[in-house]
Design an enzyme around this catalytic site. Structure first.
Site, PDB file in Angstrom:
ATOM      1  N   GLU A 198       4.534  -7.070  14.890  1.00 47.88           N
ATOM      2  CA  GLU A 198       5.294  -6.478  13.790  1.00 47.88           C
ATOM      3  C   GLU A 198       6.665  -6.038  14.322  1.00 47.88           C
ATOM      4  O   GLU A 198       6.721  -5.418  15.367  1.00 47.88           O
ATOM      5  CB  GLU A 198       4.574  -5.261  13.200  1.00 47.88           C
ATOM      6  CG  GLU A 198       5.283  -4.774  11.949  1.00 47.88           C
ATOM      7  CD  GLU A 198       4.548  -3.607  11.266  1.00 47.88           C
ATOM      8  OE1 GLU A 198       3.501  -3.170  11.766  1.00 47.88           O
ATOM      9  OE2 GLU A 198       5.059  -3.137  10.252  1.00 47.88           O
ATOM     10  N   MET A 204      -0.090   0.126  17.087  1.00 43.72           N
ATOM     11  CA  MET A 204       0.021  -0.997  16.152  1.00 43.72           C
ATOM     12  C   MET A 204      -1.342  -1.352  15.590  1.00 43.72           C
ATOM     13  O   MET A 204      -2.306  -1.504  16.331  1.00 43.72           O
ATOM     14  CB  MET A 204       0.659  -2.183  16.890  1.00 43.72           C
ATOM     15  CG  MET A 204       0.803  -3.429  16.052  1.00 43.72           C
ATOM     16  SD  MET A 204       1.894  -3.144  14.620  1.00 43.72           S
ATOM     17  CE  MET A 204       1.145  -4.239  13.426  1.00 43.72           C
ATOM     18  N   GLU A 205      -1.364  -1.525  14.276  1.00 39.83           N
ATOM     19  CA  GLU A 205      -2.626  -1.660  13.538  1.00 39.83           C
ATOM     20  C   GLU A 205      -3.186  -3.075  13.459  1.00 39.83           C
ATOM     21  O   GLU A 205      -3.897  -3.402  12.500  1.00 39.83           O
ATOM     22  CB  GLU A 205      -2.409  -1.137  12.123  1.00 39.83           C
ATOM     23  CG  GLU A 205      -1.497  -2.004  11.213  1.00 39.83           C
ATOM     24  CD  GLU A 205      -0.047  -1.554  11.133  1.00 39.83           C
ATOM     25  OE1 GLU A 205       0.425  -0.886  12.081  1.00 39.83           O
ATOM     26  OE2 GLU A 205       0.626  -1.870  10.132  1.00 39.83           O
ATOM     27  N   GLU A 209      -3.545   4.380  12.418  1.00 39.77           N
ATOM     28  CA  GLU A 209      -3.737   2.938  12.627  1.00 39.77           C
ATOM     29  C   GLU A 209      -5.038   2.478  11.978  1.00 39.77           C
ATOM     30  O   GLU A 209      -5.106   1.403  11.391  1.00 39.77           O
ATOM     31  CB  GLU A 209      -3.724   2.576  14.121  1.00 39.77           C
ATOM     32  CG  GLU A 209      -2.488   3.036  14.893  1.00 39.77           C
ATOM     33  CD  GLU A 209      -1.155   2.712  14.240  1.00 39.77           C
ATOM     34  OE1 GLU A 209      -1.071   1.702  13.519  1.00 39.77           O
ATOM     35  OE2 GLU A 209      -0.200   3.493  14.426  1.00 39.77           O
ATOM     36  N   HIS A 254      -4.644   2.048   8.260  1.00 42.69           N
ATOM     37  CA  HIS A 254      -3.924   0.822   7.911  1.00 42.69           C
ATOM     38  C   HIS A 254      -4.876  -0.329   7.611  1.00 42.69           C
ATOM     39  O   HIS A 254      -4.498  -1.295   6.948  1.00 42.69           O
ATOM     40  CB  HIS A 254      -3.016   0.381   9.067  1.00 42.69           C
ATOM     41  CG  HIS A 254      -1.605   0.896   8.982  1.00 42.69           C
ATOM     42  ND1 HIS A 254      -0.871   0.871   7.833  1.00 42.69           N
ATOM     43  CD2 HIS A 254      -0.782   1.413   9.945  1.00 42.69           C
ATOM     44  CE1 HIS A 254       0.356   1.359   8.075  1.00 42.69           C
ATOM     45  NE2 HIS A 254       0.419   1.699   9.350  1.00 42.69           N
TER      46      HIS A 254
HETATM   47  N1  B3K Z   1       3.193  -0.619  11.993  1.00 42.99           N
HETATM   48  C1  B3K Z   1       3.535  -0.176  13.327  1.00 42.99           C
HETATM   49  C2  B3K Z   1       4.995  -0.081  13.563  1.00 42.99           C
HETATM   50  C3  B3K Z   1       5.630  -1.361  13.963  1.00 42.99           C
HETATM   51  C4  B3K Z   1       7.065  -1.143  14.395  1.00 42.99           C
HETATM   52  C5  B3K Z   1       7.790  -2.421  14.602  1.00 42.99           C
HETATM   53  N2  B3K Z   1       9.141  -2.218  15.121  1.00 42.99           N
HETATM   54  C6  B3K Z   1       2.886   1.114  13.663  1.00 42.99           C
HETATM   55  C7  B3K Z   1       2.537   1.971  12.518  1.00 42.99           C
HETATM   56  O1  B3K Z   1       3.361   2.407  11.749  1.00 42.99           O
HETATM   57  O2  B3K Z   1       1.371   2.210  12.354  1.00 42.99           O
HETATM   58 ZN    ZN Z   2       1.955   2.784  10.180  1.00 45.05          ZN
END
Ligand code: B3K
Ligand code: ZN
Length: 902
Positions: A125, A267-268, A302, A305
């Protein structure tokens, strides 16, 4: 108008559906650090909802293209271009196999596939997957994945990817393989793999449907003793999501992996969450109370998510807050419930309030500032150059407030009905913020059209409140006006009309008790806290049968992310601090009082005038200290002064030196004026015996260590030094040890004190924890954020620390611990009058830009508010920004500095 130095702007209005869809993906990795070969077989078909195109455009970056076959035959109509691969001469549905190679060992960006500590990790991501293979790397292309990993067995005994392990075995010549299958469709940004020498803590648990699940926390071998808290947090998260939202873990296996080189928190990725070690590893000796609660929050975030983000994902990156705002809201509620325990009652209300206060402090310090600066954008941005720059406080924290407002407007049950409908409609889809709002509206029979403005207007709303009491008619009339706080040009351009604002309030009588609330036209009073729906630019609310002139308690529990202006006197604020039944507003009253005094003092300091403090402030603080009905955690928050950053932001022209002088002055006055009380509080809040990370004990430690911090600022800090040294030596936990070290550093900063005790503690700390990188990060951070003094130039110390063998710019945690701490969390030193802090900033942004643009761009943002500062600082900052602009290479940093320079 675009050339190579002006990168393209991506606009929300330009969204078009993908020309092709990908149904299945089979990935095969031959994992070698220097050159990893990836074979990617996709089943593609034309998207019936998109305009037909002659070519298939796959995204790709930093890769070597090897070969392509279409339906099993070599395909020549393939062209590598600067964005990836063009494939032409294609049927309506086909299988495409692409072979490519990348260089994980050389990848210092930590995006895509990279090596950390000899192991392989991925971060996809937002757009990292296109650095692993050629793909339609956009979230509205969802496919099912099968992943085969092949690697050397000794170097990479553990091979992990998303979903379920379906096969593993030996390949001969020292190599082995594992095959993973993820049964759920997902966008490419949720792909992950991990390979290396890792060990696990594992546990099985049964979820609601009676199915048994396998939970694992994977770490490097020496960290296995720091995984229990993360595992417990995961179990609690799984239970909570079932209880609160009826959402069950959908996979048989759920894994968390810790990595020490990571650009953000965690990261999820589906079934294989990858975490910064900072948000996994904890034991009492190495982690503070704050670390323990952060780990719980991030593990929860996470995990949550999995439904809000993964099962239902974003159509495009402009919708990022659809998953992030919602998931932050969910993790905030989870942490509040965990802190409060399951029992309702006074203590749990206080625990819930301290969590709320913590969250609001972050929002006001960071998000309000962002919304007033050059990076201001709506919760759903309209455009971006580099999407990684839009993982912001606005998208996350203001986004969470927007979600919270649905719950405030619709009630908990109504919010739950909206969530249920959202999943019923959109499970397995990539959707928009509008889809979420429609689900909330439809499930509750409401029209939430006006609420859309919360997504499209940037800037912080400002509500002015006027009150009139008529003793003869016993009517109390409140007139609310909404507009916007000071905002940048960019923010103003988005502002179209009034918002639907849930405005919660109460009215307090002379005896300090809440009055019953009856709005004009109502027969009976309804409760003592009401949520008004404030929808017009100006609106009047009349309360009837109000027995006496009340004191209003406005925006209870911070029911909307706004600024409220109301002309309270200092006496009234002290009264609210003592009596408001809403704990949030009780805290708020103290903050208003302190902020007002501090700003007046900063103003005097900037003119070189003498500083004096209103005794009311000291006595208000004394009252908080004496009030035994308050929890220690609440007392700590109420006794903390607003940060220097927040105060500077409130000034018409920010003067960090004046703010620092004012804040130090007030701290010292509070230290002296309440000296005996601080000592008594220190003694009363010791937590002898075994360390427990419970909210109660953590609250006591927090208050005790705040007392110590005040005491360390006395003109004669002898007693504080004794207490701190004893605490340092006897500590059985990192909270107490690091707080003691910090107090010693503060005591030593005054210039009149011998610093040998502080120096000795610093070197002891280093030796004790040399093999614990996360603790060494604290060691760097404490020194970077310390108070400067006549004999202590903090920038010189920081520069010297950069030469320390343990320092490296390549590890983001380490860079953050020293450089970001100095530039972002030591304003008085960073904004030194001679511009030395800015010159340092420029050097580091440029150095980081060459290895890790995402991290560099974050550092670049620490100077974005430069126009707010005094003319002398502005000039120096401008030069530093120009310097960076002339040298910087990445799109990430370029976007930030160009917006800052305007
Ligand atoms: N979704 C990820 C963040 C990704 C960042 C990319 N630059 C972690 C989170 O918000 O859970
Ligand atoms: Zn998030």
């Amino acid at each position: 108008m675009s050339n190579s130095t002006t990168p393209a702007v991506i606009r929300r209005a330009d969204y078009t559906p993908p020309a092709f869809l990908i149904d299945t993906v089979a990935l095969e990795f031959n994992l070698v650090p220097e050159r990893t070969v990836v074979r990617n077989t996709m089943r593609l078909r034309r998207n019936p909802d998109a305009a037909p195109t002659a070519t298939l455009e796959l995204m790709g970056e930093q890769m070597e293209f090897i070969s392509a076959t279409l339906d099993g035959r070599p395909h020549a109509d393939v062209h590598v271009n600067e964005n990836g691969l063009s494939v032409s001469n294609i049927p309506d549905a086909f299988e495409l196999t692409i072979e490519s190679a990348c260089k994980p060992a050389e990848n210092t960006t930590l995006s895509g596939l990279y090596v950390s500590g000899g192991n392989f990790f991925t971060q996809c991501e937002a757009e990292g997957f296109r650095r692993i293979t050629y793909f339609l790397d956009r979230p509205d292309v969802m496919a099912t994945y099968t992943v085969t990993l092949r690697a050397d067995k000794t170097a990479y005994p553990v091979l992990l990817s998303n979903g379920n392990l379906i096969e593993e075995g030996d390949l001969g010549d020292g190599r082995h393989f594992a095959r993973w299958e993820d049964p759920f469709k997902k966008p490419s940004y949720l792909f992950a793999l991990v390979a290396g020498k890792l060990v696990k803590l594992e546990q099985r648990m049964k979820t609601g449907s009676g199915k048994e699940k396998l939970l694992q926390v994977w770490v490097e071998p020496h960290d296995l003793d720091k995984t229990q808290h993360a595992m417990d947090s995961l179990v609690h998260s799984i239970e909570w999501d079932e209880r609160r939202f009826g959402l069950e873990l959908d996979l048989d296996r759920f894994m968390i992996v810790a990595v020490s080189d990571f650009n953000m928190g965690a990261m999820e990725n589906k079934g294989l969450n990858i975490f910064n070690t900072k948000y996994v590893l904890a034991n009492p000796e190495t982690a503070t109370d704050v670390d323990f609660s952060n780990i719980e929050a991030v593990v929860g975030h996470e995990y949550f998510h999995n439904w809000t983000g993964n099962r239902v994902t974003c159509r495009d990156w402009f919708q990022l807050s659809l998953k992030e705002g919602l998931t932050v809201f969910r993790d905030q509620e989870f942490s509040a419930d965990m802190a409060a325990g399951l029992e309702p009652g006074a203590a749990s209300d206080a625990a819930r309030a301290t969590k709320r206060i913590d969250d609001v402090r972050v929002l006001r310090q960071m998000q309000f500032a962002e919304d007033a600066g050059p990076m201001a954008h709506p919760v759903r941005p309209e455009s971006y150059v580099e999407i990684n720059n839009f993982y912001t406080m606005t998208v996350y924290e203001k986004g969470s407030e927007v979600v919270r407002m649905y719950q405030t407007l619709l009630g908990r049950d109504g919010f739950r009905r909206g969530m249920d409908l959202y999943f019923q409609r959109h499970d397995g889809q990539a959707v928009t913020c509008d889809d979420f709002r429609h689900a909330m509206a439809d499930a509750n029979g409401r029209d939430l059209a006006q609420f859309e403005r919360w997504y499209s207007q940037a800037g912080t709303p400002r509500i002015t409140v006027r009150a009139r009491y008529d003793a003869a008619t016993k009517r109390y009339v409140l007139t609310l006006t909404q507009g916007y706080a000071e905002a940048s040009e960019a923010a103003r351009a988005t502002q179209k009309g009034p918002l639907l604002i849930p405005f919660s309030l109460g009215l307090i009588g002379k005896n300090g008790a809440d009055l019953p609330l009856k709005l004009d036209g109502e027969k009976e009073p309804q409760g003592t806290t009401r949520v008004l729906e404030f929808t017009e630019q100006e609106q009047t609310f009349t309360f009837t049968d109000v027995a006496e002139e009340p004191l209003p308690s406005l925006l209870r529990n911070f029911s909307a992310p706004v600024v409220v202006d109301y002309d309270y006197t200092n006496e009234q604020l002290a009264f609210l601090l003592a009596h408001d039944s809403d704990p949030f507003n009780r805290w708020e009253a103290g903050q208003r009082l302190a902020t007002r005094e501090l700003l007046a003092l900063a103003d005097r300091a900037s003119k070189g005038e003498e500083l004096t403090l209103d005794d009311q402030v000291v006595s208000a603080f004394a009252q908080v200290l004496d009030n035994t009905t308050l929890t220690p955690a609440f007392q700590e928050l109420a006794l903390m002064l607003p940060s220097e950053g927040y105060l500077a932001e409130q000034m018409a022209v920010s003067d960090p030196a004046a703010v620092h002088a004012a804040r130090v002055f007030v701290s010292r006055r509070l230290a002296t004026g309440l000296h005996d009380r601080w000592l008594a509080v220190y003694e009363a809040n010791r937590t002898p015996g075994e360390y427990r990370a419970t909210p109660d004990d953590a609250g006591k430690r927090g208050l005790k260590n705040l007392a110590l911090a005040y005491l360390s600022q006395l003109d004669d800090p002898t007693r504080a030094i004794e207490l701190a040294s004893a605490q340092y030596d006897a500590a059985n936990n990192m909270t107490d040890r690091s707080a003691a070290l910090s107090a010693l550093l503060t005591a030593g900063a005054s210039g009149s004190v011998d610093t040998t005790v502080a120096d000795a503690a610093l070197s002891d700390f280093y030796q004790r924890f040399e093999s614990e990188p996360l603790v060494i990060d604290k060691w760097f951070a404490l020194q970077a954020t310390q108070r400067g003094g006549p004999k202590r130039n903090v920038l010189e110390i920081v520069r010297k620390l950069m030469q320390h063998p343990a320092f490296t710019l390549k590890n983001p945690n380490r860079a953050r611990s020293l450089i970001f701490s100095f530039c972002g969390a030591n304003p008085a030193q960073f904004h030194a009058a001679d511009g030395s802090g800015y010159a340092f900033w420029a050097e580091q942004v440029v150095a980081l830009d060459a290895m890790n643009p995402q991290v560099a761009a974050r550092l670049a943002r620490t100077l974005e508010q430069w126009r707010r500062y005094t003319p002398a600082l502005r000039e120096q900052a401008h030069a530093a920004l120009e310097e960076v602009a002339s040298k910087v290479k990445s799109r990430d940093v370029r976007e930030i500095v160009e917006k800052a320079l305007g």
